[in-house]
Design a protein around this motif. Structure first.
Motif, mmCIF file in Angstrom:
data_model
loop_
_atom_site.group_PDB
_atom_site.id
_atom_site.type_symbol
_atom_site.label_atom_id
_atom_site.label_comp_id
_atom_site.label_asym_id
_atom_site.label_seq_id
_atom_site.Cartn_x
_atom_site.Cartn_y
_atom_site.Cartn_z
ATOM 1 N N PRO A 159 -18.557 11.165 26.613
ATOM 2 C CA PRO A 159 -18.396 10.806 25.190
ATOM 3 C C PRO A 159 -19.657 11.053 24.365
ATOM 4 O O PRO A 159 -19.580 11.565 23.239
ATOM 5 C CB PRO A 159 -18.033 9.321 25.242
ATOM 6 N N ALA A 160 -20.819 10.707 24.895
ATOM 7 C CA ALA A 160 -22.072 10.882 24.155
ATOM 8 C C ALA A 160 -22.383 12.355 23.946
ATOM 9 O O ALA A 160 -22.859 12.759 22.867
ATOM 10 C CB ALA A 160 -23.214 10.190 24.887
ATOM 11 N N ILE A 161 -22.134 13.173 24.951
ATOM 12 C CA ILE A 161 -22.395 14.606 24.812
ATOM 13 C C ILE A 161 -21.508 15.198 23.714
ATOM 14 O O ILE A 161 -21.972 15.992 22.884
ATOM 15 C CB ILE A 161 -22.161 15.325 26.155
ATOM 16 N N ARG A 162 -20.241 14.792 23.663
ATOM 17 C CA ARG A 162 -19.346 15.285 22.614
ATOM 18 C C ARG A 162 -19.857 14.897 21.227
ATOM 19 O O ARG A 162 -19.847 15.703 20.292
ATOM 20 C CB ARG A 162 -17.936 14.743 22.807
ATOM 21 N N LEU A 163 -20.287 13.636 21.092
ATOM 22 C CA LEU A 163 -20.784 13.177 19.795
ATOM 23 C C LEU A 163 -22.017 13.961 19.351
ATOM 24 O O LEU A 163 -22.129 14.370 18.193
ATOM 25 C CB LEU A 163 -21.111 11.681 19.860
ATOM 26 N N ALA A 164 -22.951 14.181 20.272
ATOM 27 C CA ALA A 164 -24.172 14.899 19.922
ATOM 28 C C ALA A 164 -23.901 16.368 19.642
ATOM 29 O O ALA A 164 -24.485 16.960 18.723
ATOM 30 C CB ALA A 164 -25.194 14.749 21.043
ATOM 31 N N ARG A 165 -23.011 16.966 20.423
ATOM 32 C CA ARG A 165 -22.745 18.408 20.288
ATOM 33 C C ARG A 165 -21.811 18.727 19.113
ATOM 34 O O ARG A 165 -22.093 19.611 18.294
ATOM 35 C CB ARG A 165 -22.127 18.922 21.592
ATOM 36 N N ASP A 166 -20.705 18.003 19.016
ATOM 37 C CA ASP A 166 -19.674 18.324 18.025
ATOM 38 C C ASP A 166 -19.920 17.656 16.678
ATOM 39 O O ASP A 166 -19.409 18.103 15.652
ATOM 40 C CB ASP A 166 -18.291 17.921 18.540
ATOM 41 N N GLY A 167 -20.659 16.556 16.676
ATOM 42 C CA GLY A 167 -21.022 15.908 15.427
ATOM 43 C C GLY A 167 -20.325 14.584 15.212
ATOM 44 O O GLY A 167 -19.269 14.310 15.762
ATOM 45 N N PHE A 168 -20.940 13.761 14.376
ATOM 46 C CA PHE A 168 -20.381 12.464 13.994
ATOM 47 C C PHE A 168 -20.771 12.209 12.540
ATOM 48 O O PHE A 168 -21.786 12.718 12.054
ATOM 49 C CB PHE A 168 -20.906 11.339 14.894
ATOM 50 N N ARG A 169 -19.943 11.444 11.874
ATOM 51 C CA ARG A 169 -20.197 11.184 10.467
ATOM 52 C C ARG A 169 -21.273 10.104 10.309
ATOM 53 O O ARG A 169 -21.191 9.037 10.914
ATOM 54 C CB ARG A 169 -18.912 10.754 9.758
ATOM 55 N N ALA A 170 -22.277 10.389 9.502
ATOM 56 C CA ALA A 170 -23.332 9.407 9.227
ATOM 57 C C ALA A 170 -22.745 8.230 8.459
ATOM 58 O O ALA A 170 -22.124 8.407 7.410
ATOM 59 C CB ALA A 170 -24.455 10.046 8.424
ATOM 60 N N THR A 171 -22.927 7.045 8.976
ATOM 61 C CA THR A 171 -22.419 5.844 8.331
ATOM 62 C C THR A 171 -23.384 5.384 7.241
ATOM 63 O O THR A 171 -24.531 5.842 7.148
ATOM 64 C CB THR A 171 -22.246 4.709 9.347
ATOM 65 N N LEU A 172 -22.939 4.429 6.436
ATOM 66 C CA LEU A 172 -23.801 3.876 5.397
ATOM 67 C C LEU A 172 -25.045 3.251 6.006
ATOM 68 O O LEU A 172 -26.156 3.403 5.479
ATOM 69 C CB LEU A 172 -23.021 2.845 4.574
ATOM 70 N N ASN A 203 -26.696 17.003 16.949
ATOM 71 C CA ASN A 203 -27.999 16.928 17.607
ATOM 72 C C ASN A 203 -27.936 17.762 18.882
ATOM 73 O O ASN A 203 -27.810 17.232 19.988
ATOM 74 C CB ASN A 203 -28.335 15.463 17.914
ATOM 75 N N PRO A 204 -27.979 19.099 18.754
ATOM 76 C CA PRO A 204 -27.823 19.965 19.930
ATOM 77 C C PRO A 204 -28.903 19.762 20.984
ATOM 78 O O PRO A 204 -28.627 19.885 22.185
ATOM 79 C CB PRO A 204 -27.865 21.378 19.341
ATOM 80 N N ALA A 205 -30.128 19.443 20.569
ATOM 81 C CA ALA A 205 -31.192 19.209 21.553
ATOM 82 C C ALA A 205 -30.877 17.976 22.396
ATOM 83 O O ALA A 205 -31.091 17.956 23.616
ATOM 84 C CB ALA A 205 -32.532 19.051 20.849
ATOM 85 N N GLN A 206 -30.362 16.953 21.759
ATOM 86 C CA GLN A 206 -29.994 15.754 22.498
ATOM 87 C C GLN A 206 -28.794 16.010 23.402
ATOM 88 O O GLN A 206 -28.742 15.504 24.535
ATOM 89 C CB GLN A 206 -29.695 14.621 21.525
ATOM 90 N N ALA A 207 -27.828 16.780 22.920
ATOM 91 C CA ALA A 207 -26.678 17.134 23.757
ATOM 92 C C ALA A 207 -27.135 17.850 25.019
ATOM 93 O O ALA A 207 -26.649 17.561 26.130
ATOM 94 C CB ALA A 207 -25.697 18.006 22.972
ATOM 95 N N ALA A 208 -28.081 18.773 24.881
ATOM 96 C CA ALA A 208 -28.591 19.499 26.044
ATOM 97 C C ALA A 208 -29.322 18.567 27.006
ATOM 98 O O ALA A 208 -29.194 18.695 28.242
ATOM 99 C CB ALA A 208 -29.516 20.624 25.582
ATOM 100 N N GLY A 406 -41.617 6.793 15.841
ATOM 101 C CA GLY A 406 -41.524 7.921 14.921
ATOM 102 C C GLY A 406 -41.566 9.257 15.617
ATOM 103 O O GLY A 406 -41.400 10.302 14.983
ATOM 104 N N LEU A 407 -41.786 9.255 16.928
ATOM 105 C CA LEU A 407 -41.801 10.486 17.725
ATOM 106 C C LEU A 407 -40.418 10.753 18.306
ATOM 107 O O LEU A 407 -39.693 9.817 18.670
ATOM 108 C CB LEU A 407 -42.810 10.374 18.868
ATOM 109 N N VAL A 408 -40.078 12.024 18.422
ATOM 110 C CA VAL A 408 -38.795 12.424 18.995
ATOM 111 C C VAL A 408 -39.038 13.497 20.054
ATOM 112 O O VAL A 408 -39.844 14.405 19.858
ATOM 113 C CB VAL A 408 -37.851 12.963 17.894
ATOM 114 N N MET A 409 -38.347 13.366 21.187
ATOM 115 C CA MET A 409 -38.365 14.376 22.241
ATOM 116 C C MET A 409 -36.933 14.808 22.499
ATOM 117 O O MET A 409 -36.073 13.969 22.813
ATOM 118 C CB MET A 409 -38.986 13.807 23.516
ATOM 119 N N ASP A 410 -36.650 16.090 22.355
ATOM 120 C CA ASP A 410 -35.296 16.612 22.565
ATOM 121 C C ASP A 410 -34.263 15.790 21.800
ATOM 122 O O ASP A 410 -33.224 15.387 22.343
ATOM 123 C CB ASP A 410 -34.953 16.644 24.062
#
Length: 584
Positions: A159-172, A203-208, A406-410
């Protein structure tokens, strides 16, 4: 109840045996449909997907955490840590897992001191590499899966890979977090979380990254190229570079810890032990209140909330004085929960007056300590899961502050957990005698936390409630408030979570703006309380066994929902927006 499709339509797109346990009478398997409660509907749906595939509550909790990593990155993820409390239906045992982050071996008591020899402010210490602890969340998932997983490891990532790869709507709420805290992110990280015009986050980097960990296993995060990349990210940070090594990551382990359980009324409440201060402090608040007839006073009584505030002050004072990582400092848990000691602390509380001052007590076995400030910020997230077999899992997980360091990796946020340590390691008593504080920075040490995942048992050993919260040091008060609401005032978990909070970790009390707590102001003032009204960043989730089934609850301040394995969705009446309420 709503249907699952309606609730999600606006939000989605195309180990070894644990020694830390307490045995209870074994209840009969419920066979009722399972339930998942989380702070985002996409995460709850991910957990339900795994339950429907035959997964255990532990499997579903892992899938829910991974999905939160994608859709709520400001609060939690693989770059952070977690605490687990779990009930096993077959044995009746409750166990815990400590997946809290650790300081690099190179860290010392002056880790957060500037070049001129002065301690940094917390604001200056948070951004960059120095605040990043060795992430523990993934090791916690792996340990839990070895102990109680049913489905293959890789299945839980789908489920998480699908969300990161295919996209999700940004909530308020996500939009508000980016607006409020986006400047805290490095330029590269800001690019990852820039919301496109169509509102669809990918987030393709996160999906990978998730695909690699699903395929190669958790060790691939802690050794090899991924570990080298994490170390390079924190040590090469433009602000506050760290001194983390690949050895720090390779040597990290999630740990079973001794669960803390105490009776309250006719119930038994079990929670997380140190390095979390949540479990013991919640229990102290409740045990100090036990001699008062909270049920008779009722939820609208200023006297009841005054008692709650006074008990909170006493418990927080002891928490600040004594709790730290038990692998490094002696934490007098047994003494802090000693009935005679708690009775002496409770005797300080009056229904008619407010204490002029509050200091820590001296529980049996207490070492010499100096109090430290309450310094945690309102971050974190929580989830609660039950499966058809009656297994229950409660997890609180975090990257500490909003968007962590504030740092991000993949595509994954790295925590700022080390600023949960006390920046100044020394303190002085009135006579000038100096002491090292319990929660000072040390290499390999885990910072004190307020996270308080909790499971409540009926007298027959069956689970009554699983509950957790987010919001820094308010977590303790949120959990204690909700437990009083359910166990004393006979509220549903949903209504208990929705109650306004009276937060009193020290002198004075803060009433949650825009909530039921505001109506208490005059009554509390008449009892001598110094009160103010202010927004708070609160967020809680729960499941409870009621009316022969699992019923979920989610915080009306958040976008969370509870979703049943049968497709039912909790009805949550959202609280009206409050100006300046923290989004976390």
């Amino acid at each position: 109840m709503k249907t699952l499709s309606i609730a999600l339509a606006a939000a989605t797109l195309p180990l070894t045996a644990c020694a830390a346990q307490t045995r209870h009478p074994t209840p009969v398997s419920t066979r009722a449909p399972g339930m998942v409660s989380a702070a985002d509907p996409r995460a709850s749906a991910a957990g339900v997907e795994i339950l429907k595939a035959g997964g255990s509550a532990t499997d579903a909790a892992i899938a829910t955490m991974l999905a939160l990593n994608v859709v709520e990155p400001q609060s939690s993820g693989l770059g952070g840590g977690s605490f687990w409390v779990r009930h096993a239906a077959k044995t009746g045992k409750v166990t815990t897992i400590d997946a809290r982050e650790t300081a690099p071996a190179a860290a010392d008591a002056r880790w957060f001191y500037a070049a001129d020899g002065t301690p940094m402010s917390r604001r200056d210490a948070v951004p960059g590499g120095r605040s990043v602890g060795v992430p523990g969340a993934l090791r916690g998932m792996a340990l839990a899966h070895r102990q109680a997983g049913k489905l293959p490891w890789a299945k839980l990532f789908e489920p998480a890979i699908r969300l990161a790869r295919d996209g999700f709507r940004a909530t308020l709420r996500f939009r508000n977090s980016v607006a409020a805290y986006g400047t805290h992110l490095t330029p590269d990280a800001r690019t990852v979380f820039t919301i496109p015009a169509d509102g669809i986050m990918r987030n393709p980097a996160q999906a990978a990254l998730l695909e690699r960990i699903a395929r190669q296993g958790p060790d691939s995060f802690y050794v090899g190229p991924q570990a080298q990349k994490l170390v390079a990210t924190v040590n090469g940070a433009a602000h506050n570079p760290s001194k983390m090594t690949t050895g720090d990551l390779a040597s990290y382990d999630a740990k079973p810890r001794d669960v803390i359980c105490e009776p309250y009324r006719s119930y038994r409440i079990c929670g997380m032990g140190p390095p979390s201060s949540g479990g013991v402090t919640v229990l102290m608040i409740l045990k100090q209140l036990e001699r008062f007839d909270m049920a008779k006073l009722g939820k609208a009584s200023p006297v009841a909330w005054h008692l709650f505030a006074e008990s909170s002050r006493l418990a927080y004072a002891d928490r600040n004085m004594y709790v730290g990582d038990p692998d490094f400092v002696a934490v007098p848990i047994k003494g802090m929960l000693d009935p005679t000691y708690l009775a002496s602390r409770s005797a300080l509380i009056s229904e008619n007056t407010t204490l002029a001052s509050v200091t820590a007590g001296t529980p049996p076995g207490a070492p010499a300590r100096t109090p430290a400030p309450v310094s945690e910020v309102a971050g974190t997230t929580d989830l609660a899961v039950a499966d058809r077999d009656g297994n229950v899992v409660e997890v609180t997980t975090t990257v500490e502050g909003p968007f962590g360091s504030g740092l991000v990796m993949d595509g994954t946020v790295l925590n700022n957990e080390l600023t949960d340590f006390d920046i100044v390691p020394f303190a002085k008593e009135g006579n000038g005698t100096g002491y090292l504080v319990a929660n000072r920075v040390e290499g390999g040490k885990r910072p004190r936390s307020s996270m308080a995942p909790t499971i409540v048992y009926n007298a027959d050993g069956s689970v009554r409630l699983a509950l957790g919260a987010a919001g820094g040091s308010t977590i303790i008060a949120q959990i204690a408030k909700a437990l009083v609401g359910v166990l004393d005032w006979n509220l549903s978990a949903q209504d208990a979570i929705a109650l306004g909070l009276v937060y009193a970790p020290g002198p004075g009390a803060t009433l949650e703006a825009g909530s039921s707590a505001v109506a208490l102001q005059a009554g509390l003032t008449a009892l001598g309380e110094q009160v103010q009204v202010a927004p708070m960043g609160l967020k809680a989730n729960a499941i409870e066994w009621r009316q022969g089934r699992w019923i979920g609850a989610a915080d009306p301040r958040s976008e969370g929902v509870a979703i049943g394995e049968d497709g039912s969705v909790s009805d949550v009446t959202r609280m009206a927006p409050v100006a300046n309420r923290p989004s976390e």
